[in-house]
Design an enzyme around this catalytic site. Structure first.
Site, PDB file in Angstrom:
ATOM      1  N   TYR A   1       0.807  -1.212   0.000  1.00  0.00           N
ATOM      2  CA  TYR A   1       0.000   0.000   0.000  1.00  0.00           C
ATOM      3  C   TYR A   1       0.843   1.267   0.000  1.00  0.00           C
ATOM      4  CZ  TYR A   1      -4.598   2.137   1.046  1.00  0.00           C
ATOM      5  OH  TYR A   1      -5.792   2.819   0.983  1.00  0.00           O
TER       6      TYR A   1
ATOM      7  N   SER B   1       0.716  -7.910   1.273  1.00  0.00           N
ATOM      8  CA  SER B   1      -0.285  -6.951   1.733  1.00  0.00           C
ATOM      9  C   SER B   1      -1.185  -6.537   0.569  1.00  0.00           C
ATOM     10  CB  SER B   1       0.409  -5.757   2.389  1.00  0.00           C
ATOM     11  OG  SER B   1      -0.527  -4.925   3.038  1.00  0.00           O
ATOM     12  N   GLN B   2      -1.206  -5.249   0.202  1.00  0.00           N
ATOM     13  CA  GLN B   2      -1.958  -4.857  -0.986  1.00  0.00           C
ATOM     14  C   GLN B   2      -1.519  -5.675  -2.196  1.00  0.00           C
ATOM     15  OE1 GLN B   2      -2.773  -0.615  -2.923  1.00  0.00           O
ATOM     16  NE2 GLN B   2      -0.704  -1.316  -3.389  1.00  0.00           N
TER      17      GLN B   2
ATOM     18  N   ASP C   1      -0.686  -9.720  13.176  1.00  0.00           N
ATOM     19  CA  ASP C   1      -0.826  -8.660  12.177  1.00  0.00           C
ATOM     20  C   ASP C   1      -1.896  -7.670  12.643  1.00  0.00           C
ATOM     21  OD1 ASP C   1      -1.182  -7.102   9.902  1.00  0.00           O
ATOM     22  OD2 ASP C   1      -0.969  -8.790   8.525  1.00  0.00           O
TER      23      ASP C   1
ATOM     24  N   HIS D   1       2.654  -7.506  10.577  1.00  0.00           N
ATOM     25  CA  HIS D   1       2.362  -7.361   9.152  1.00  0.00           C
ATOM     26  C   HIS D   1       3.580  -7.602   8.268  1.00  0.00           C
ATOM     27  CE1 HIS D   1      -0.230  -6.399   5.899  1.00  0.00           C
ATOM     28  NE2 HIS D   1       0.435  -5.336   5.517  1.00  0.00           N
TER      29      HIS D   1
END
Length: 328
Positions: free
Chosen positions: A96, A191-192, A276, A306
Site C-alpha cells: 500500500y 499486503s496490498q 498482524d 504485518h
C-alpha cells in the site's frame, strides 16, 4: 504484541458471508476486453535501465494497462545466450502506497534464475520506499484518505478496478515476452500486493498464486474488525456517509479477494501472520479458505506482525514453484 484475531483453529475454518454479484464474471470480462481494445497494437516496451548493476539484465518496462493507459514497471532477468530456452517468470505487486522504486532494488528472483517483473501501482509511491512513476489520471467522488474509498459509489469508477486490470493485463504482456515461458508465469505480492496477486491470478489464470499477508479480502468483515488503516478508511467514510453502506458493500463485492479466490484453480501458497495489526488474519484466511484450487498451502507465522515471513517466506515460495516445475 498480542494475537489480533481469532484462534488458529477457528481461522482455518473461517468462511464469512461475502456477497458475490451475479454479473461478477461479466463485469470483469467486459473491463478487460475494453482495456485490451484501448491498448491494441501496443505490447510491453522494454528499454535498458540506468543502473550500475551488471550481472543481471535490468529493463525499464512500460505497458498499456486499464484504458490503454501507460503503466511502469521493472523487468530483471538473468543474462542468457540468445539460443537459451525461455524462462519462468514471477510477476510481483507492491504494498500500500509504495511505488516501483529504483532500478535494481529487487533481484532475488532473477538471481535464482527466473524473470522477475515488478509492477508500479498507479497513483501510489509516495508513502514509503523510493517512489513511483505511474499516475492515475482519474478523478472520483468524495473519498476518505487513502485508496479504499476512491470511486466507492460505483464499481466501474473504483480505483482497484483500474489496478486489478493493470495487473491482469501485465500477466498477459509478460507471457508474450520472447524470453518468458508463457505457461510458467506466476504472481505474488505482500499486503496490498497480495490482494492484487489474487485478483490477477484469477483474471489472468496465472500458473501459480503466492500472496503474503494478503489485503483486500473480506472487505465487509475487515472494516468491522480492523483497528488501523487501510480497512478503517471504509469505516471513516461510512461514519460520515451514514446512508451509503449498501452502496459501499455492493462496490466492494466486485473487488473482494474472496470472490477472486473462488475462481483460482492454480497452485497457491499463501502466508499469514497472527499478530498482524494491519490486515486481520481472518480476512486473509477468508480468501484462502475460498480457493477453488486443490493444490494449496498456507504458511502461518504466529509471532509476526504485518511483516509476515519476509525472506523465509520467499524461500518457501521458491521451493513451492520449483517443486511444481514453475521456477528454475
Amino acid at each position: 504484541m498480542p494475537f489480533t484475531d481469532l484462534p488458529l483453529v477457528e481461522l482455518e475454518r473461517f468462511r464469512p458471508d461475502v456477497r458475490e454479484p451475479a454479473d461478477f464474471d461479466a463485469f470483469w470480462a467486459k473491463t478487460l476486453s475494453k482495456s485490451r481494445a484501448a491498448g491494441a497494437g501496443r505490447g510491453a516496451d522494454l528499454v535498458p535501465a540506468e543502473t550500475p548493476i551488471t550481472e543481471v539484465v535490468v529493463e525499464d518496462l512500460t505497458f498499456p494497462g486499464f484504458g490503454g493507459e501507460p503503466v511502469k514497471g521493472w523487468v530483471v532477468r538473468p543474462r542468457r545466450r540468445p539460443d537459451d530456452a525461455p524462462l519462468p517468470a514471477v510477476v510481483e505487486f507492491n504494498g500500500y502506497n509504495g511505488g516501483r522504486g529504483i532500478a535494481g532494488e529487487r533481484t532475488g528472483w532473477a538471481l535464482a534464475g527466473n524473470v522477475h517483473v515488478f509492477m508500479d501501482t498507479r497513483g501510489q509511491g509516495s508513502g514509503w520506499g523510493t517512489g513511483g512513476d505511474t499516475p492515475d489520471p482519474h478523478g472520483g467522488g468524495p473519498a476518505a484518505h487513502g485508496w479504499m474509498t476512491r470511486g466507492i459509489e460505483d464499481p466501474r469508477d473504483h480505483y482497484y478496478r483500474r489496478v486489478y486490470t493493470d495487473a491482469a493485463l501485465l500477466v498477459e504482456h509478460v507471457r508474450a515476452l520472447p524470453f518468458v515461458d508463457a505457461g510458467r508465469v506466476s504472481v505474488t505480492g505482500g499486503s496490498q500486493g497480495g490482494g492484487i496477486a489474487i485478483a490477477a491470478g484469477a483474471l489472468a489464470s496465472a500458473a501459480a498464486v503466492l500472496p503474503d499477508v494478503a489485503f483486500l479480502c473480506a472487505w465487509e468483515h475487515g472494516m468491522q474488525v480492523a483497528t488501523s488503516d487501510p480497512f478503517t478508511e471504509l469505516a471513516r467514510y461510512l461514519a460520515v456517509h451514514r446512508d451509503a453502506l449498501e452502496t459501499v458493500l455492493t462496490t466492494a463485492s466486485y473487488l473482494d479477494g474472496v470472490n477472486f479466490a473462488r475462481r483460482i484453480t492454480a497452485p497457491a501458497l499463501f502466508s499469514v501472520a497472527l499478530m498482524d495489526d494491519v490486515v486481520p488474519p481472518s480476512t486473509t484466511f477468508a480468501a484462502y479458505n475460498a480457493l477453488a484450487s486443490e493444490d494449496h498451502e498456507i504458511a502461518v507465522y504466529p509471532f509476526n506482525g504485518h511483516e509476515g515471513g519476509q525472506t523465509r517466506q520467499w524461500l518457501r515460495q521458491v521451493e513451492f514453484l520449483r517443486a511444481r516445475g514453475l521456477a528454475v
